[in-house]
Design a protein around this motif. Sequence first.
Motif, PDB file in Angstrom:
ATOM      1  N   SER A  32      90.831  44.982  20.808  1.00 48.33           N
ATOM      2  CA  SER A  32      91.832  44.773  19.763  1.00 48.33           C
ATOM      3  C   SER A  32      91.525  45.601  18.523  1.00 48.33           C
ATOM      4  N   SER A  33      90.244  45.617  18.115  1.00 53.57           N
ATOM      5  CA  SER A  33      89.948  46.334  16.877  1.00 53.57           C
ATOM      6  C   SER A  33      90.096  47.840  17.074  1.00 53.57           C
ATOM      7  N   ILE A  34      89.656  48.337  18.234  1.00 57.09           N
ATOM      8  CA  ILE A  34      89.837  49.772  18.489  1.00 57.09           C
ATOM      9  C   ILE A  34      91.330  50.093  18.553  1.00 57.09           C
ATOM     10  N   GLY A  35      92.095  49.182  19.182  1.00 61.05           N
ATOM     11  CA  GLY A  35      93.545  49.367  19.252  1.00 61.05           C
ATOM     12  C   GLY A  35      94.167  49.461  17.865  1.00 61.05           C
ATOM     13  N   CYS A  36      93.778  48.544  16.976  1.00 63.74           N
ATOM     14  CA  CYS A  36      94.308  48.544  15.613  1.00 63.74           C
ATOM     15  C   CYS A  36      94.026  49.871  14.921  1.00 63.74           C
ATOM     16  N   ILE A  37      92.750  50.295  15.021  1.00 64.24           N
ATOM     17  CA  ILE A  37      92.324  51.526  14.364  1.00 64.24           C
ATOM     18  C   ILE A  37      93.120  52.720  14.912  1.00 64.24           C
ATOM     19  N   ALA A  38      93.299  52.731  16.243  1.00 60.62           N
ATOM     20  CA  ALA A  38      94.042  53.831  16.869  1.00 60.62           C
ATOM     21  C   ALA A  38      95.484  53.850  16.381  1.00 60.62           C
ATOM     22  N   VAL A  39      96.093  52.649  16.326  1.00 58.23           N
ATOM     23  CA  VAL A  39      97.483  52.581  15.866  1.00 58.23           C
ATOM     24  C   VAL A  39      97.593  53.040  14.417  1.00 58.23           C
ATOM     25  N   PHE A  40      96.651  52.593  13.572  1.00 61.72           N
ATOM     26  CA  PHE A  40      96.649  53.011  12.164  1.00 61.72           C
ATOM     27  C   PHE A  40      96.649  54.523  12.040  1.00 61.72           C
ATOM     28  N   SER A  41      95.710  55.176  12.757  1.00 60.09           N
ATOM     29  CA  SER A  41      95.598  56.613  12.521  1.00 60.09           C
ATOM     30  C   SER A  41      96.732  57.362  13.211  1.00 60.09           C
ATOM     31  N   LEU A  42      97.239  56.804  14.315  1.00 61.81           N
ATOM     32  CA  LEU A  42      98.382  57.416  14.983  1.00 61.81           C
ATOM     33  C   LEU A  42      99.602  57.413  14.069  1.00 61.81           C
ATOM     34  N   LEU A  43      99.873  56.241  13.473  1.00 57.73           N
ATOM     35  CA  LEU A  43     101.038  56.114  12.595  1.00 57.73           C
ATOM     36  C   LEU A  43     100.920  57.058  11.408  1.00 57.73           C
ATOM     37  N   ALA A  44      99.708  57.070  10.810  1.00 55.28           N
ATOM     38  CA  ALA A  44      99.527  57.940   9.647  1.00 55.28           C
ATOM     39  C   ALA A  44      99.649  59.408  10.048  1.00 55.28           C
ATOM     40  N   GLY A  45      99.300  59.735  11.313  1.00 55.28           N
ATOM     41  CA  GLY A  45      99.411  61.108  11.774  1.00 55.28           C
ATOM     42  C   GLY A  45     100.855  61.503  12.045  1.00 55.28           C
ATOM     43  N   ILE A  46     101.641  60.557  12.566  1.00 54.02           N
ATOM     44  CA  ILE A  46     103.031  60.861  12.902  1.00 54.02           C
ATOM     45  C   ILE A  46     103.906  60.906  11.652  1.00 54.02           C
ATOM     46  N   PHE A  47     103.668  59.968  10.757  1.00 51.26           N
ATOM     47  CA  PHE A  47     104.475  59.929   9.531  1.00 51.26           C
ATOM     48  C   PHE A  47     103.605  60.175   8.298  1.00 51.26           C
ATOM     49  N   PRO A  48     103.108  61.402   8.137  1.00 53.66           N
ATOM     50  CA  PRO A  48     102.193  61.649   7.008  1.00 53.66           C
ATOM     51  C   PRO A  48     102.864  61.394   5.653  1.00 53.66           C
ATOM     52  N   LYS A  49     104.153  61.671   5.579  1.00 52.63           N
ATOM     53  CA  LYS A  49     104.861  61.484   4.296  1.00 52.63           C
ATOM     54  C   LYS A  49     105.008  59.999   3.987  1.00 52.63           C
ATOM     55  N   GLN A  50     105.566  59.256   4.973  1.00 56.75           N
ATOM     56  CA  GLN A  50     105.892  57.854   4.721  1.00 56.75           C
ATOM     57  C   GLN A  50     104.656  56.962   4.669  1.00 56.75           C
ATOM     58  N   LEU A  51     103.640  57.306   5.494  1.00 56.32           N
ATOM     59  CA  LEU A  51     102.490  56.396   5.618  1.00 56.32           C
ATOM     60  C   LEU A  51     101.195  57.028   5.114  1.00 56.32           C
ATOM     61  N   GLY A  52     101.318  58.022   4.246  1.00 56.15           N
ATOM     62  CA  GLY A  52     100.131  58.676   3.718  1.00 56.15           C
ATOM     63  C   GLY A  52      99.270  57.747   2.895  1.00 56.15           C
ATOM     64  N   TRP A  53      99.859  56.651   2.453  1.00 58.69           N
ATOM     65  CA  TRP A  53      99.119  55.679   1.634  1.00 58.69           C
ATOM     66  C   TRP A  53      98.374  54.669   2.491  1.00 58.69           C
ATOM     67  N   SER A  54      98.612  54.693   3.822  1.00 52.17           N
ATOM     68  CA  SER A  54      98.051  53.643   4.679  1.00 52.17           C
ATOM     69  C   SER A  54      96.590  53.971   5.016  1.00 52.17           C
ATOM     70  N   PRO A  55      95.817  52.961   5.418  1.00 55.58           N
ATOM     71  CA  PRO A  55      94.398  53.208   5.711  1.00 55.58           C
ATOM     72  C   PRO A  55      94.198  54.210   6.834  1.00 55.58           C
ATOM     73  N   GLY A  56      95.211  54.370   7.700  1.00 56.19           N
ATOM     74  CA  GLY A  56      95.085  55.310   8.806  1.00 56.19           C
ATOM     75  C   GLY A  56      94.887  56.741   8.340  1.00 56.19           C
TER      76      GLY A  56
END
Lengths: 71, 316, 281
Positions: free
Chosen positions: C208-232
């Motif tokens: 679960s924790s690896i999954g969370c981390i992967a999702v965080f960085s994936l989202l931040a990678g796909i939407f750098p503009k919208q989610l640039g503020w996120s921990p990912g």
Amino acid sequence: MNINNSIDLSQMLSIVLPLIIIQLILMVIALVLCAKAEQTRGPKWMWILIILFGNMFGSIAFFIFGRRNEG
Amino acid sequence: MTALIQVKGLTKSFGTVQAVTGIDFTIEEGHCVALLGPNGAGKTTTIRMITGLLKQTSGQMIFHGAEADGNQRQLIGYLPQSPAFYNWMTGLEYVIYAGRLCGMTAVDAKKKAKELMERVGLSHAAKRKIGGYSGGMKQRLGLAQALVHSPKLLVMDEPVSALDPLGRREVLGLLRELKQETTVLFSTHVLHDAEELCDDVIIIRDGGIALQGAISSIREEHRKPIIELQLEEDDQSQRWLSSYIAQMQAAMQRNAESSLIMEAVLNDNIARFTVKEIEAARQSLLEDLTRERVKVRRLEVGYTSLEDLFMKVVTA
Amino acid sequence: MSVSAAHNGNVEKRSFNRTSEIGRFAAMVEKELLELLRSFKLLWVPLVFILLGIMQPVSSYFMPIILEQAGNLPEGVIANMPKPQGAEVLAQTLQQFGTLGVLVLALVCMGVVSGERNSGAASLILVKPISLYSYIGSKWTAMLVLTWGSLAAGYLAAWYYTGLLIGSVPFKDIVSSLLIYGLWLTLLVTLTVFFSTMLKSPAGAAFSSIGCIAVFSLLAGIFPKQLGWSPGALSGFAYQAVSASIMKGDYFGWAIVSALAIIAGALAAAVWLLRRSSSVE
């Protein structure tokens, strides 16, 4: 310039040696723990093979999954 | 005598199942109390609520006149049925750690831990890893760690039932000493253990209290005379015995008040009559036996034991 | 079991000085660290990070030779291959930490709470007059010591080797990228502690924790503009910090704040879960 000429065997060894030493330390710790463990998950000889031939990953796998009754 | 803990209407339900159904009791300071009942009666649930490990569905627990709010943990030393420790620690380290968790300084905790390890007879194994301890040693270590902060109340869940006879005797011996010094509450399904150690007993059954009080007064109040009768095993005698019992049971149903016998049970060819008045009943039975020329093997007059009462209470 | 010992072991008198909650917390952290030491985790996890850290510069250094030995490349290609910059190699090292390092840390921390609860050891500890914040907090603190220690050891080894073999990188870039990446791994470890409290299964917690981390960085990678503020986005910022071509926009501060908020939230939630299931206090 040619990188090839600037490296001889002894220099190469001095660069790679720390890598080998650290791997060996990991392997030795894993083997000692495996030998001392009362119970391993799965047969002991299997873990010894994994540690000996699995490089760094063999040792890590043993550290994480190999031991029972840690707590 | 002051009350150390008062329990009022303590209830616990898991989903739709009521494990403990509104029990009340009081533990006096200095007493040794047994929570007695068959397996699944709700003993462990009750104990876990008292220690604060489980939150009650309703009801109150009052320690020293103040409602329990989690601070009761300072007053309680707890030993579960089969305590689990950290196997990588040594016994002494664990007791020291337990002391420090109770707010002792490292120095005090160490001093007290050494004392207790000696006391529970583990000083020879104090520096060994707990992983190599036997069941009895673990139980004694559990006692040491429960006592490290000098609790007002020592709470134990089936402290001896998982032990072999030797370990059992050791732990019972320790408990006998300890109850001189502190208030003790322990659960057990073995009446004998309760009888041996305790002043008071609380018998619970199906999550409710079936009977409680001082063991001596319970024994006194519920003591009834009984007659045990065993006959030779020929057909004639056996036939007579069954008809006699049937006759007695019929008489009891007709008129419970005037009947001499209150209860008649036949078990393994031994008839047990619980009687009201020993003299009259004995006389009547002997007369019947002579008149019918029944071959008696054994006739014994005695009293019901606590065991009989316990069985009756928990199976009723 | 002598009689005199029975009288010395005064169960009535309170003869000890009470320490504060801080003292108990310190005792618990000490216990956690001792456990890490005795299980050799405090030794092998840093060694693995050091190994990962050294491997990257060494393999970058030898890459041309290895390629030449393979021998299929036409003359001149290798000589013309651009030499990697030191900063690039260090950013690649961080990526190694982001995959293998994350895996190792999650697997090491996965049973930190559930292990004790499954064995029953936790119930003996939780009846002691301690706060659940101390209980979770001590485990978290010990895991952070392990995480930051391993990361620092591995990254400094990588820095030393990179300086030796490829090209030096300013120390202040190392420090800033180390701090940012440490926060990213702290987030991972905190989530593992949280899931270890929530789930009985250690494997489930790691997954679960690896999954969370992967999702965080994936989202931040796909939407750098919208989610640039996120921990990912943190790992990306760490690469930038060492590559020196930093574009620390306004988002950078927000990424740190959001990571800290999730860390605090996960810890509080872990305490809440533990209280609900054990009801101490």
